[in-house]
Design a protein around this motif. Structure first.
Motif, PDB file in Angstrom:
ATOM      1  N   HIS A   1       2.412  -3.448   3.572  1.00 29.94           N
ATOM      2  CA  HIS A   1       1.694  -4.463   3.349  1.00 29.94           C
ATOM      3  C   HIS A   1       0.240  -4.179   2.587  1.00 29.94           C
ATOM      4  N   GLY A   2       0.013  -2.641   2.323  1.00 29.77           N
ATOM      5  CA  GLY A   2      -1.373  -2.239   1.697  1.00 29.77           C
ATOM      6  C   GLY A   2      -1.638  -0.799   2.246  1.00 29.77           C
ATOM      7  N   ILE A   3      -2.658  -0.305   1.431  1.00 26.41           N
ATOM      8  CA  ILE A   3      -3.348   0.984   1.555  1.00 26.41           C
ATOM      9  C   ILE A   3      -4.041   0.951   2.998  1.00 26.41           C
ATOM     10  N   GLY A   4      -3.647   2.188   3.801  1.00 26.99           N
ATOM     11  CA  GLY A   4      -4.392   2.387   5.101  1.00 26.99           C
ATOM     12  C   GLY A   4      -5.075   3.610   5.157  1.00 26.99           C
ATOM     13  N   LEU A   5      -6.169   4.039   6.005  1.00 22.87           N
ATOM     14  CA  LEU A   5      -6.750   5.056   6.278  1.00 22.87           C
ATOM     15  C   LEU A   5      -6.200   5.530   7.547  1.00 22.87           C
TER      16      LEU A   5
ATOM     17  N   LEU B   1       1.684  -1.964   9.891  1.00 23.25           N
ATOM     18  CA  LEU B   1       1.367  -2.680   8.757  1.00 23.25           C
ATOM     19  C   LEU B   1       1.580  -1.643   7.416  1.00 23.25           C
ATOM     20  N   VAL B   2       0.929  -0.533   7.455  1.00 26.55           N
ATOM     21  CA  VAL B   2       0.916   0.392   6.397  1.00 26.55           C
ATOM     22  C   VAL B   2       2.364   0.594   6.174  1.00 26.55           C
ATOM     23  N   LYS B   3       3.081   1.213   7.220  1.00 22.15           N
ATOM     24  CA  LYS B   3       4.566   1.445   7.039  1.00 22.15           C
ATOM     25  C   LYS B   3       5.470   0.227   6.351  1.00 22.15           C
TER      26      LYS B   3
ATOM     27  N   ASP C   1       7.542   1.741  -0.082  1.00 19.74           N
ATOM     28  CA  ASP C   1       7.806   0.062  -0.550  1.00 19.74           C
ATOM     29  C   ASP C   1       6.741  -0.394  -1.387  1.00 19.74           C
ATOM     30  N   TYR C   2       5.508   0.117  -0.800  1.00 20.87           N
ATOM     31  CA  TYR C   2       4.402  -0.753  -1.568  1.00 20.87           C
ATOM     32  C   TYR C   2       4.478  -0.310  -2.742  1.00 20.87           C
ATOM     33  N   ILE C   3       4.552   1.004  -3.190  1.00 23.20           N
ATOM     34  CA  ILE C   3       4.459   1.544  -4.616  1.00 23.20           C
ATOM     35  C   ILE C   3       5.478   0.982  -5.403  1.00 23.20           C
ATOM     36  N   GLN C   4       6.537   0.585  -4.859  1.00 26.86           N
ATOM     37  CA  GLN C   4       8.149   0.217  -5.662  1.00 26.86           C
ATOM     38  C   GLN C   4       7.394  -1.514  -5.971  1.00 26.86           C
ATOM     39  N   LYS C   5       6.680  -2.174  -5.210  1.00 27.11           N
ATOM     40  CA  LYS C   5       6.204  -3.660  -5.543  1.00 27.11           C
ATOM     41  C   LYS C   5       5.044  -3.687  -6.343  1.00 27.11           C
ATOM     42  N   TYR C   6       4.117  -2.944  -6.267  1.00 25.59           N
ATOM     43  CA  TYR C   6       2.694  -2.973  -6.635  1.00 25.59           C
ATOM     44  C   TYR C   6       2.308  -1.682  -7.612  1.00 25.59           C
ATOM     45  N   GLY C   7       3.108  -0.580  -7.732  1.00 26.04           N
ATOM     46  CA  GLY C   7       2.551   0.563  -8.375  1.00 26.04           C
ATOM     47  C   GLY C   7       2.006   1.626  -7.351  1.00 26.04           C
ATOM     48  N   LEU C   8       1.551   2.595  -8.120  1.00 29.05           N
ATOM     49  CA  LEU C   8       0.818   3.520  -7.433  1.00 29.05           C
ATOM     50  C   LEU C   8      -0.461   3.475  -7.618  1.00 29.05           C
ATOM     51  N   PRO C   9      -1.249   3.483  -6.546  1.00 30.87           N
ATOM     52  CA  PRO C   9      -2.679   3.415  -6.579  1.00 30.87           C
ATOM     53  C   PRO C   9      -3.172   4.494  -6.946  1.00 30.87           C
TER      54      PRO C   9
ATOM     55  N   ALA D   1       5.771   7.626   4.363  1.00 29.00           N
ATOM     56  CA  ALA D   1       4.360   7.667   3.743  1.00 29.00           C
ATOM     57  C   ALA D   1       4.123   8.458   2.411  1.00 29.00           C
ATOM     58  N   VAL D   2       3.052   8.053   1.893  1.00 31.87           N
ATOM     59  CA  VAL D   2       2.536   8.796   0.558  1.00 31.87           C
ATOM     60  C   VAL D   2       1.182   8.854   0.578  1.00 31.87           C
ATOM     61  N   PRO D   3       0.718  10.034   0.472  1.00 36.48           N
ATOM     62  CA  PRO D   3      -0.768  10.350   0.391  1.00 36.48           C
ATOM     63  C   PRO D   3      -1.455   9.959  -0.966  1.00 36.48           C
ATOM     64  N   LEU D   4      -2.458   9.394  -1.141  1.00 30.04           N
ATOM     65  CA  LEU D   4      -3.017   8.949  -2.420  1.00 30.04           C
ATOM     66  C   LEU D   4      -4.363   9.916  -2.687  1.00 30.04           C
ATOM     67  N   GLU D   5      -4.224   9.918  -4.103  1.00 28.82           N
ATOM     68  CA  GLU D   5      -5.310  11.026  -4.690  1.00 28.82           C
ATOM     69  C   GLU D   5      -6.386  10.302  -5.251  1.00 28.82           C
TER      70      GLU D   5
END
Length: 346
Positions: A254-258, A249-251, A193-201, A269-273
């Motif tokens: 709301h933002g990127i989480g560790l 919050l991540v799910k 959902d975050y990627i759809q709203k803000y794009g892929l980090p 959940a999507v892992p980021l490179e």
């Protein structure tokens, strides 16, 4: 009539003759004081003791009046123990642990597989592995009850009043036994959902993205430097120090989480490179004397298997596409994830 043998005059002339010290109210206030000392918060102490913040404040004030010393100082970051308060807290902590050990031993004198075993474990490890696997364990040992608790102190077993705890650093304290488990891999994760709203980090655009920060990751140990550098490039959307709520919050996008790599079992959940991977060893520690009780030993061995290196999620090598296994089957079944695995992007 004296409560002790007449030959033990040192006991007979002790402060136990003082009616105030013998009152149930006084011991209750000591318990509340110890809760505040451990948590450094009147609100958190109220939650632990199942009472209200005004009640905690009132009991601490009365205790200070009884002992004739100030025990706490209020600061912008919470309450701080005075020198007298620190001394009392240390003494009560030792007494608290002694009483806990005695009562635990009395309840577990039998070597039969029956009794309550207390385990300190974080919300994430509990929700994904321990709780789902408990179904099979309980079927095999129906008379063993587990008390799963979120640790008050992630490094100190005694403060948590549990028989064992999963931590990231071995304990060399006397009377404590530890066993090396597997590796806990932390990776940056974001929701679809975050990627759809803000794009892929990515490594090149973190300045445009939001992060979920935790005080746990602000520790100046060097371990979390890579995460702190990544966060500094973007903007913190929220802070959260509860591991379960942090994951939620991540799910929720709301933002990127560790998070632990095992959260990739969640289809959203999507892992980021972004060049960030942090791995820490896991250890299971327990009181040596408690391991003599069969229920405690059985739970110790059970947890060692779940969180050992044989579990693909805790192997020495980080893998982002672990196939379903016996270790996460319970979680996948509980949340009906088997059917969605083929549609989830990794």
């Amino acid at each position: 009539m004296r409560p002790f043998d007449e030959e033990q005059q040192s006991f007979n002339k002790s402060s136990l003759d003082e009616e105030t010290l013998l009152s149930g109210q006084f011991w209750g206030e000591l318990r509340v004081f110890l809760a505040v000392a451990k948590t450094k918060s009147f609100n958190r102490a109220a939650e632990i003791t199942n009472t209200s913040q005004p009640t905690v404040s009132r009991q601490v004030k009365r205790l200070q009046d009884v002992v004739g010393s100030q025990l706490f100082i209020s600061t912008p970051r919470g309450v701080k123990l005075t020198q007298k308060g620190e001394a009392l807290a240390q003494a009560l902590s030792r007494l608290d642990h002694t009483l806990f050990s005695i009562t635990s031993d009395l309840k577990a004198e039998s070597r039969e597989a029956e009794g309550t075993v207390r385990v300190s474990i974080t919300d994430g490890l509990n929700a994904f592995f321990a709780a789902p696997a408990l179904v099979q364990f309980s079927a095999q040992y129906p008379k063993i009850q587990l008390h799963l608790k979120n640790p008050l102190n992630v490094m100190n077993l005694r403060e948590n009043q549990t028989d064992m705890m999963i931590i990231t650093m071995p304990s060399e304290s006397s009377g404590i036994q530890f066993r090396k488990l597997g590796q806990l891999h932390f990776i940056p994760v974001v929701a679809k959902d975050y990627i759809q709203k803000y794009g892929l980090p990515t490594r090149n655009n973190l300045e445009q993205h939001l992060f979920i920060q935790s005080e746990y990751y602000l520790a100046k140990t060097g371990l979390w430097d890579g995460w702190q550098q990544a966060v500094s490039r973007g903007r913190v959307a929220h802070h959260c120090d509860n591991s379960f709520a942090y994951g939620m919050l991540v799910k929720a996008g709301h933002g990127i989480g560790l998070l632990g790599s095992y959260t990739l079992m969640e289809p959203c959940a999507v892992p980021l490179e972004i060049g960030l991977r942090i791995s820490v060893p896991l250890y299971l520690i327990a009181f040596t004397e408690r391991l003599n009780a069969r229920p405690v030993r059985l739970v110790f061995d059970w947890l060692s298997d779940i969180f050992g290196s044989n579990n693909p999620w805790f192997s020495d090598e980080l893998k982002l596409n672990n196939p379903p296994s016996e270790y996460d089957a319970g979680f996948r079944k509980m949340f009906n994830l088997e059917a969605s695995d083929g549609n989830s992007s990794r």
